[in-house]
Write an enzyme that holds these catalytic residues in place. Structure first.
Site, PDB file in Angstrom:
ATOM      1  N   SER A 268       0.454  -1.416   0.196  1.00 15.96           N
ATOM      2  CA  SER A 268       0.232   0.076   0.226  1.00 15.96           C
ATOM      3  C   SER A 268       0.742   1.089   0.273  1.00 15.96           C
ATOM      4  CB  SER A 268      -0.575  -0.333   1.153  1.00 15.96           C
ATOM      5  OG  SER A 268      -0.147   0.703   2.397  1.00 15.96           O
ATOM      6  N   LYS A 269       0.022   2.173  -0.102  1.00 14.20           N
ATOM      7  CA  LYS A 269       0.795   3.783  -0.024  1.00 14.20           C
ATOM      8  C   LYS A 269       1.580   3.978   1.319  1.00 14.20           C
ATOM      9  CE  LYS A 269       0.002   8.476  -0.618  1.00 14.20           C
ATOM     10  NZ  LYS A 269       0.591   8.984   0.616  1.00 14.20           N
ATOM     11  N   ARG A 270       0.971   3.366   2.238  1.00 10.00           N
ATOM     12  CA  ARG A 270       1.789   4.082   3.498  1.00 10.00           C
ATOM     13  C   ARG A 270       2.835   2.888   3.576  1.00 10.00           C
ATOM     14  NH1 ARG A 270      -2.271   1.499   7.712  1.00 10.00           N
ATOM     15  NH2 ARG A 270      -3.767   2.065   6.056  1.00 10.00           N
ATOM     16  N   GLY A 272       5.288   1.963   1.244  1.00  8.80           N
ATOM     17  CA  GLY A 272       6.054   3.494   0.483  1.00  8.80           C
ATOM     18  C   GLY A 272       7.064   4.320   0.890  1.00  8.80           C
ATOM     19  N   ASP A 273       5.064   4.737   1.944  1.00 15.07           N
ATOM     20  CA  ASP A 273       5.636   5.666   2.921  1.00 15.07           C
ATOM     21  C   ASP A 273       6.764   5.360   4.096  1.00 15.07           C
ATOM     22  OD1 ASP A 273       4.073   7.941   0.779  1.00 15.07           O
ATOM     23  OD2 ASP A 273       2.559   7.776   2.459  1.00 15.07           O
TER      24      ASP A 273
END
Ligand code: GLU
Length: 516
Positions: A268-270, A272-273
């Protein structure tokens, strides 16, 4: 095998930036179409108007363009024979109503008038019994629909303009079988399905009806999409059957999930962050209409990835060619690709491998191509150079870097005289003899008549030996005097490229700075 023309589609919903999983779906569609001489279509599925995020349609188009996987029909890529390609436009053109009607007329769908409040109440009631409510073959008998209300009553309600939905009538006791190219036979019992809404009284179809009608009317031969759509596939099979289209039903291929680097769950984007890598192709900012909050995100393009490296990496997330070859151009991927070699199990994303892919593709670029990319990066920080010089920098640096911007950042000494000198090297190597030796090297190089790496190296070595110094012991010190850095490209090639004047100036500067 039929001789049906291959037509595939990528059918994203414009609800935000396109995740790299979406790009992979588009890529596999593209690869299959190109391999089999078919068509690749971009269709925008925007039936759920509440979830629309302005700008995401353009983002999708820009992302596919950057990746070089361009559809040959569809939104942003030119109209083809099946226009329009946006479902809201197709709704306006009246594409869906007749099919909802056809299903109702044949008894495979029905009108339902239950209000949101009434359905919520049912949900609560079921929860109280420890069960989940579903609108299905059992519950529909006690709800407000054209199966329970009289014909007159139904007519009256519709004519008075009451809001309704059309639901599919899932048969009570059947097995739905479908053959997925990746997963084999998938068998689902209809007791697992509910009577999904297909159409609303405002004329808007839901995803399920629009998706099937469009795949049929666009003559789609293969539906290649993410695994999250597998649970919907049996419903789609029923729709093909009930609409009389089973003989032209597309073949299905549901792609595996892309997993977090540790293999625990969907990427998920999280993640990646948290772990410092992008999960989107392009950087941008989009504002969710619901929350009103702008969301910014980082892309592979802005992180310095080459589109072909990114694509090569994505291709391997769930597919492999069955050989040891890992580096593929887009054209080579087209040749090697087959859905049969896509795996069922989730594909672990590996950020380090992603960098490695980029590095391999960077090395395959010609020096001139790399220079073309490097020059604007230099210009952006106020450095002007010639294409010929930039090209030579790329030739000397390209084995050392993973990204184009590293050609600039790690090769800064090609453009600027050093401001600092590697402290470790100075500490270890600079002694009372050093200044004298560097001064001698400076004079010897100033006297050089041929400015070629091999001759310069010979001059350097001769100067060291004439002073009873082992050339190997002073090589790195000389490098630091010239570039400031303890490491870098082949030393005398760098010296040759920097040129006589620059070398003289830099050695002078080093003598005036180091040890002072
Ligand atoms: N609109 C769906 C999505 O956003 C497409 C599913 C499909 O390809 O059938 O993923």
């Amino acid at each position: 095998m039929s001789d049906r023309k291959v037509r595939v589609r990528f059918a994203p919903s414009p609800t935000g930036p396109l995740h790299m999983g979406g790009v992979r779906t588009a890529l596999y569609n593209y690869l299959l179409a190109k391999k089999l001489g078919g068509d690749f279509i971009l269709r925008i599925e925007d039936t759920d108007q509440e979830r629309l995020v302005p700008g995401s349609e353009q983002y999708i188009i820009d992302a596919l363009k950057w990746c070089g996987i361009e559809p040959n029909e569809g939104i942003g890529f030119g109209d083809g024979p099946c226009a329009p390609y946006r479902q809201s436009d197709r709704k306006a053109a009246g594409v869906y109503t007749q099919y909802a009607q056809q299903l109702i007329d044949a008894g495979h769908a029905y009108y339902a008038f239950d209000s949101k409040e009434e359905l919520d109440e049912q949900r609560k009631r079921f929860e109280g019994m420890g069960k989940a409510f579903a609108y299905n073959a059992v519950t529909r008998q006690n709800l407000k629909n054209s199966l329970t209300l009289s014909e007159d009553e139904v007519k009256k309600r519709i004519e008075s303009g009451e809001h309704y939905v059309v639901r599919i009538k899932i048969p009570r006791n059947e097995e739905i079988r479908l053959q997925d190219i990746i997963r084999g036979w998938v068998v689902v019992h209809t007791s697992q399905l509910d009577d999904k809404v297909l159409y609303k009284s405002d004329g808007m179809p839901t995803y399920h009806l629009a998706n099937v009608v469009d795949d049929y009317t666009m003559n789609i031969s293969h539906v290649i999409r993410g695994e999250e759509w597998l649970p919907s596939a049996p419903l789609h099979v029923l729709l093909y059957r009930y609409l009389g289209w089973e003989n032209v039903m597309p073949q299905f291929a549901h792609l595996p999930l892309i997993l977090r680097p540790d293999g625990n769950g969907k990427l998920s984007k999280r993640d990646g962050d948290r772990l410092g890598f992008p999960v989107f192709p392009l950087s941008g900012e989009l504002t969710d209409t619901k929350t009103g909050k702008p969301e910014t995100f980082t892309g592979y393009r802005e992180k310095g990835y080459l589109p072909d490296g990114f694509i090569n990496m994505l291709a391997f997330l769930g597919w492999n060619p069955g050989t040891t070859q890992e580096i593929f151009s887009l054209n080579e991927l087209v040749q090697a690709f087959s859905l049969e070699r896509v795996s069922k199990s989730g594909a672990k994303f590996d950020p380090e491998k992603t960098k490695w892919f980029n590095q391999q593709h960077l090395r395959m670029r010609t020096d001139a191509q790399l220079a073309e990319a490097l020059i604007p990066l230099l210009k952006a920080i106020g450095i002007e150079t010639t294409p010929a010089f930039a090209q030579e920098v790329c030739r000397l640096m390209k084995e050392k870097v993973q990204f184009t911007h590293e050609l600039r950042d790690q090769g800064m000494f090609f453009f600027n005289d050093p401001e600092m000198y590697d402290a470790d090297v100075i500490k270890k190597r600079w002694n009372e003899q050093s200044a004298g030796f560097i001064a001698k090297v400076k004079d010897a190089l100033a006297a050089a008549t041929v400015w070629k790496a091999a001759d310069l190296e010979a001059t350097f070595k001769a100067t060291a030996e004439a002073n009873s110094i082992n050339p190997g012991s002073v090589m790195q010190l000389f490098r630091v005097c010239v570039s400031g850095a303890g490491g870098g490209p082949v030393l005398f090639e760098m010296v040759e490229l920097l040129g006589k004047e620059t070398i003289a100036r830099r050695l002078e500067k080093a003598l005036n700075t180091i040890g002072k």
